[in-house]
Design an enzyme around this catalytic site. Structure first.
Site: not given
Ligand code: ACO
Length: 432
Positions: A90-91, A100, A189, A208, A288
């Site tokens: 997921a990214d 969102v 994973f 984020h 993986d």
């Molecule tokens: N500033 C502060 N907090 C934030 C921000 C921001 N800009 N954006 C989101 N948040 C908070 C949200 O409010 C939420 O908080 P809550 O849990 O208290 O409600 C929390 O962060 C999660 O927000 P989401 O919208 O659900 O997800 P996020 O924007 O963090 O995206 C993701 C998650 C896709 C994993 C992202 O971190 C990302 O792209 N990471 C890089 C790639 C990665 O590591 N992917 C996962 C690989 S593992 C796998 O896919 C099996």
């Protein structure tokens, strides 16, 4: 329920989005777990791939990659089957300019994949090895000699009805059948990375990125709710954090709603971890870390001496984990509470590609861009949109959000502000 309906429930009210949902043709593949003995040779494994990309205001903003494997064991009486949903990546890229919840979006996409009838993947399966001798003799294949091909083409020109009379059902595709409510396993994973599907997106300061521990909690929340809502109560759910003992793992499991969570993984039985070879217990998934380690063990000639206990201990020592980030293996296994019966519609739900090559070339319009600036997100959208439109007369699926969570969040901030004001005014009273 169609993809659009699942997604709408995760997207903010009245905001407009578009989604690309690509799917590969099903193909017979090697078994997910290498069988130990040749008596398992009757096992049939069918592999399929989903790729979702979400767009907002003409920009790519999020993508998810999922593999689905259906394993069939044809027995004398019945066909035993299981489905493995491997959540690969997921990214996000940080270019979404409305609020969102990617957690809710990911959960809804998983819910949609889980609702699909496993038989959907089994109707038209590309065999591992095609038996060309069984094909209709009027068909031109890569085994047809050039002289014979020319003769057949000439014949077709003379008799236009010949093409429609060719039997395409023998040998080209396989077709299988299983009960819809088979055992479903979800495997993933969790390993944070600055970017997976949106190259250079980590250079966008607005992206984020969750750290290892937060990412693990993020996935646990998504899956825990899915188990409670979509699986029966006997479902097992496991968490393994390589290099950490059970006490640490149990800390992450505290507070989850499903009570079947346990430290461990789907592939290791505690009683046998010192005697079972990892090679015959650990699944081989694309890209993986667990599978990469198995391949490395094979290259080093240690594959037939690596038992599960040592495998998990050594996995954590690998170069890719030395940055001391929390990584984890999550596994779920059980029957769904409701039979998955949904059959995606090739017009409204999914773009079913004709080959893996076509799948990759369309996916490449998203993953091949550079997202260090917002231009990449715009380019990806335009390229996919025009390619689908010009080449196939297809459009991205439009989705209007219906979720009120944006307002709930704002309300709760407002409520908290009001609570603070109330508390302060209550405190002030005695001074008067
Ligand atoms: N500033 C502060 N907090 C934030 C921000 C921001 N800009 N954006 C989101 N948040 C908070 C949200 O409010 C939420 O908080 P809550 O849990 O208290 O409600 C929390 O962060 C999660 O927000 P989401 O919208 O659900 O997800 P996020 O924007 O963090 O995206 C993701 C998650 C896709 C994993 C992202 O971190 C990302 O792209 N990471 C890089 C790639 C990665 O590591 N992917 C996962 C690989 S593992 C796998 O896919 C099996």
């Amino acid at each position: 329920m169609a993809l659009r309906e699942y997604l709408a429930q995760a997207l903010p009210d009245q905001e407009q989005f578009e989604i690309l949902h690509l799917q590969n043709p099903s193909k017979e593949s090697h078994p997910v777990i290498t069988p130990q003995s040749s008596n398992k040779s009757g096992l049939i494994t069918v592999k399929n791939q989903h790729f979702f990309a979400l767009f907002h205001k003409e920009k790519a903003i999020y993508a998810l990659e999922i593999y689905v494997y259906i394993t069939l064991t044809p027995e004398v009486q019945d066909t035993i089957a299981e489905r493995i949903v491997f959540v690969s990546k997921a990214d996000t890229n940080g270019y979404c300019d409305c609020e969102v919840s990617f957690k809710k979006i990911t959960q809804q996409l998983l819910r949609y994949v889980l609702s699909i009838n496993p038989n959907y993947y089994l109707q038209k399966v590309i065999p591992r090895h095609r038996e060309y001798h069984k094909f209709d003799k009027h068909l031109i294949t890569k085994k047809t000699k050039p002289t014979d091909a020319l003769r057949l083409l000439a014949k077709r020109q003379g008799d236009v009805s010949l093409m429609s009379s060719i039997n395409l059902n023998v040998g080209i595709y396989h077709s299988f059948q299983c009960q819809p409510n088979i055992i479903t396993k979800i495997c993933l994973f969790t390993k944070p990375s600055p970017q997976y599907l949106f190259a250079e997106s980590s250079k966008n300061p607005k992206k984020h990125q969750l750290d290892g521990a937060s990412l693990l909690k993020w996935w646990l929340d998504i899956l825990d709710e899915l188990i409670v809502e979509c699986f029966d109560q006997n479902t097992t759910a496991n968490l393994r954090i390589p290099g950490e003992d059970e006490t640490v793992v149990n800390r992450y499991l505290r507070g989850l709603k499903h009570n079947g969570w346990e430290a461990g993984d789907l592939f290791t039985k505690k009683s046998n971890e010192k005697h079972d070879l990892a090679a015959f217990r650990i699944p081989l998934f694309p890209d993986d870390p667990k599978s990469r380690f198995l391949h490395q063990l094979a290259d080093e000639g240690r594959i037939l001496s690596m038992y599960l206990k040592a495998y998990w201990a050594e996995l954590q020592e690998r170069q890719e984990f030395r940055l001391s980030v929390t990584v984890s293996v999550i596994g779920i296994q059980g029957h769904q509470a409701e039979e998955p019966i949904y059959v995606p519609n090739n017009k409204h739900d999914v773009f079913l590609t004709s080959s893996k090559k076509q799948f990759n070339s369309i996916k490449n319009y998203i993953t091949g861009e550079a997202y260090d600036t917002i231009e990449g997100a715009f380019e990806a959208y335009l390229n996919v949109k025009y390619f689908l439109g010009d080449r196939f007369g297809r459009r991205l699926i439009k989705v209007e959000g219906v979720a009120k969570y944006r307002w709930i969040k704002k309300e709760s901030i407002e409520k908290r502000r009001q609570d603070i004001i109330n508390t302060l005014s209550v405190r002030k009273k005695p001074k008067k």
